[in-house]
Design a protein around this motif. Structure first.
Motif, short mmCIF file in Angstrom:
data_model
loop_
_atom_site.label_atom_id
_atom_site.label_comp_id
_atom_site.label_asym_id
_atom_site.label_seq_id
_atom_site.Cartn_x
_atom_site.Cartn_y
_atom_site.Cartn_z
N GLU A 23 0.83 -1.20 0.00
CA GLU A 23 0.00 0.00 0.00
C GLU A 23 0.87 1.25 0.00
O GLU A 23 0.60 2.22 -0.70
CB GLU A 23 -0.91 0.01 1.23
CG GLU A 23 -1.78 1.24 1.33
CD GLU A 23 -2.64 1.24 2.57
OE1 GLU A 23 -2.79 2.33 3.16
OE2 GLU A 23 -3.15 0.18 2.95
N ASN A 24 1.93 1.22 0.79
CA ASN A 24 2.84 2.37 0.90
C ASN A 24 3.45 2.74 -0.45
O ASN A 24 3.84 3.88 -0.67
CB ASN A 24 3.95 2.05 1.91
CG ASN A 24 4.87 3.21 2.14
OD1 ASN A 24 4.43 4.28 2.51
ND2 ASN A 24 6.15 3.00 1.91
N ARG A 92 0.94 -2.18 6.49
CA ARG A 92 -0.31 -1.54 6.10
C ARG A 92 -1.25 -2.44 5.31
O ARG A 92 -2.46 -2.28 5.37
CB ARG A 92 -0.03 -0.28 5.28
CG ARG A 92 0.48 0.85 6.11
CD ARG A 92 0.50 2.12 5.30
NE ARG A 92 1.00 3.21 6.09
CZ ARG A 92 1.45 4.33 5.59
NH1 ARG A 92 1.47 4.51 4.29
NH2 ARG A 92 1.89 5.28 6.37
N SER A 93 -0.71 -3.36 4.56
CA SER A 93 -1.54 -4.21 3.69
C SER A 93 -1.95 -5.53 4.33
O SER A 93 -2.98 -6.09 3.96
CB SER A 93 -0.80 -4.53 2.40
OG SER A 93 -0.48 -3.38 1.70
N ASN A 112 7.36 -6.00 6.95
CA ASN A 112 8.05 -4.82 6.44
C ASN A 112 7.21 -3.59 6.78
O ASN A 112 6.00 -3.59 6.59
CB ASN A 112 8.22 -4.94 4.93
CG ASN A 112 9.09 -3.86 4.36
OD1 ASN A 112 10.26 -3.76 4.71
ND2 ASN A 112 8.53 -3.05 3.49
N PHE A 113 7.86 -2.56 7.29
CA PHE A 113 7.16 -1.34 7.68
C PHE A 113 7.41 -0.22 6.68
O PHE A 113 8.50 -0.13 6.12
CB PHE A 113 7.62 -0.90 9.07
CG PHE A 113 7.01 -1.71 10.17
CD1 PHE A 113 5.91 -1.24 10.86
CD2 PHE A 113 7.52 -2.95 10.50
CE1 PHE A 113 5.33 -1.98 11.87
CE2 PHE A 113 6.95 -3.71 11.50
CZ PHE A 113 5.85 -3.23 12.19
N PRO A 114 6.43 0.65 6.47
CA PRO A 114 6.61 1.81 5.59
C PRO A 114 7.47 2.86 6.29
O PRO A 114 7.98 2.62 7.39
CB PRO A 114 5.18 2.31 5.39
CG PRO A 114 4.47 1.91 6.64
CD PRO A 114 5.09 0.61 7.07
N LEU A 115 7.61 4.02 5.66
CA LEU A 115 8.37 5.11 6.29
C LEU A 115 7.81 5.45 7.67
O LEU A 115 8.55 5.71 8.61
CB LEU A 115 8.38 6.35 5.39
CG LEU A 115 9.12 6.18 4.07
CD1 LEU A 115 8.96 7.42 3.21
CD2 LEU A 115 10.59 5.88 4.30
N GLN A 116 6.50 5.45 7.79
CA GLN A 116 5.83 5.67 9.07
C GLN A 116 4.57 4.82 9.09
O GLN A 116 3.88 4.76 8.07
CB GLN A 116 5.46 7.16 9.25
CG GLN A 116 6.64 8.05 9.52
CD GLN A 116 7.34 7.72 10.82
OE1 GLN A 116 6.72 7.33 11.81
NE2 GLN A 116 8.66 7.86 10.84
N PRO A 117 4.27 4.18 10.18
CA PRO A 117 5.03 4.12 11.43
C PRO A 117 6.11 3.05 11.36
O PRO A 117 6.04 2.13 10.54
CB PRO A 117 3.96 3.72 12.45
CG PRO A 117 3.04 2.84 11.66
CD PRO A 117 3.01 3.44 10.27
N LEU A 122 4.93 2.01 17.59
CA LEU A 122 3.68 1.29 17.87
C LEU A 122 3.68 0.70 19.27
O LEU A 122 3.72 -0.50 19.47
CB LEU A 122 3.47 0.19 16.82
CG LEU A 122 3.36 0.68 15.39
CD1 LEU A 122 3.31 -0.50 14.43
CD2 LEU A 122 2.15 1.57 15.20
N VAL A 123 3.61 1.54 20.25
CA VAL A 123 3.63 1.12 21.65
C VAL A 123 2.30 0.45 21.99
O VAL A 123 1.23 0.91 21.59
CB VAL A 123 3.87 2.35 22.56
CG1 VAL A 123 3.82 1.94 24.02
CG2 VAL A 123 5.19 3.01 22.20
N GLY A 124 2.38 -0.66 22.70
CA GLY A 124 1.19 -1.33 23.18
C GLY A 124 0.55 -2.31 22.22
O GLY A 124 -0.54 -2.82 22.48
#
Length: 133
Positions: A23-24, A92-93, A112-117, A122-124
Motif C-alpha cells: 500500500e505504501n 499496512r496491507s 516490512n514497515f513503511p516510512l511511518q510508522p 507502535l507502543v502497546g
C-alpha cells in the motif's frame, strides 16, 4: 516472526521486494522496493560500476531513491513475495488486528514497515511486543 530458513535458502542472483503488494508504494506493478534484498556474493558490480561511470552526484540528480536506481540498472530481479508467498508481509496491507497477540498470518515470517510508522512507534501492540526483537 517465524523461521527465516526458507527465505535464506534463496538461490537466485538478486531478489528484492515488489511494490505491487505494498500500500505504501501504491501497489505499483513491476516496481522495486529495496527494504529487503538477497543477492549472490558475485552480484552487484554492474550497479556500482554504473555509479562510478556516471558519478554519484549525477546519479543523485537522476533518481529519488535507491529503488529507482535498481529499477534502471538491474533487469529481471526476483520478487521475494512471489517466491515466498505469504512470508513477507507489509504492515499496512497485511496486518489487520493490531491489538491482538496473534495477529500475523500463519505463514508470516517478516513484517516490512513503511516510512511511518516504524515498530518503535507502535507502543502497546501485543503482536509486535511479542515478536519484535
Amino acid at each position: 516472526v517465524g523461521s527465516l530458513d526458507e527465505i535464506l535458502s534463496y538461490k537466485g542472483q538478486f531478489g528484492l521486494l515488489s511494490t505491487e503488494t505494498f500500500e505504501n508504494e501504491s501497489f505499483v506493478p513491476g516496481g522495486y522496493n529495496s527494504s529487503i534484498m538477497i543477492f549472490d556474493a558475485g552480484f552487484g558490480y554492474q550497479v556500482l560500476e554504473a555509479v562510478d561511470r556516471i558519478g554519484i552526484e549525477r546519479v543523485r540528480s537522476l533518481v529519488h531513491r535507491m529503488d529507482h536506481w535498481l529499477e534502471i540498472t538491474v533487469k529481471n530481479a526476483d520478487f521475494l513475495q512471489s517466491i515466498f508467498p505469504g512470508q513477507i508481509l507489509e504492515y499496512r496491507s497485511d496486518i489487520f488486528c493490531d491489538d491482538k497477540e496473534e495477529c500475523i498470518p500463519e505463514n508470516g515470517r517478516i513484517v516490512n514497515f513503511p516510512l511511518q510508522p516504524k515498530p518503535h512507534n507502535l507502543v502497546g501492540k501485543a503482536w509486535l511486543e511479542k515478536h519484535w526483537r
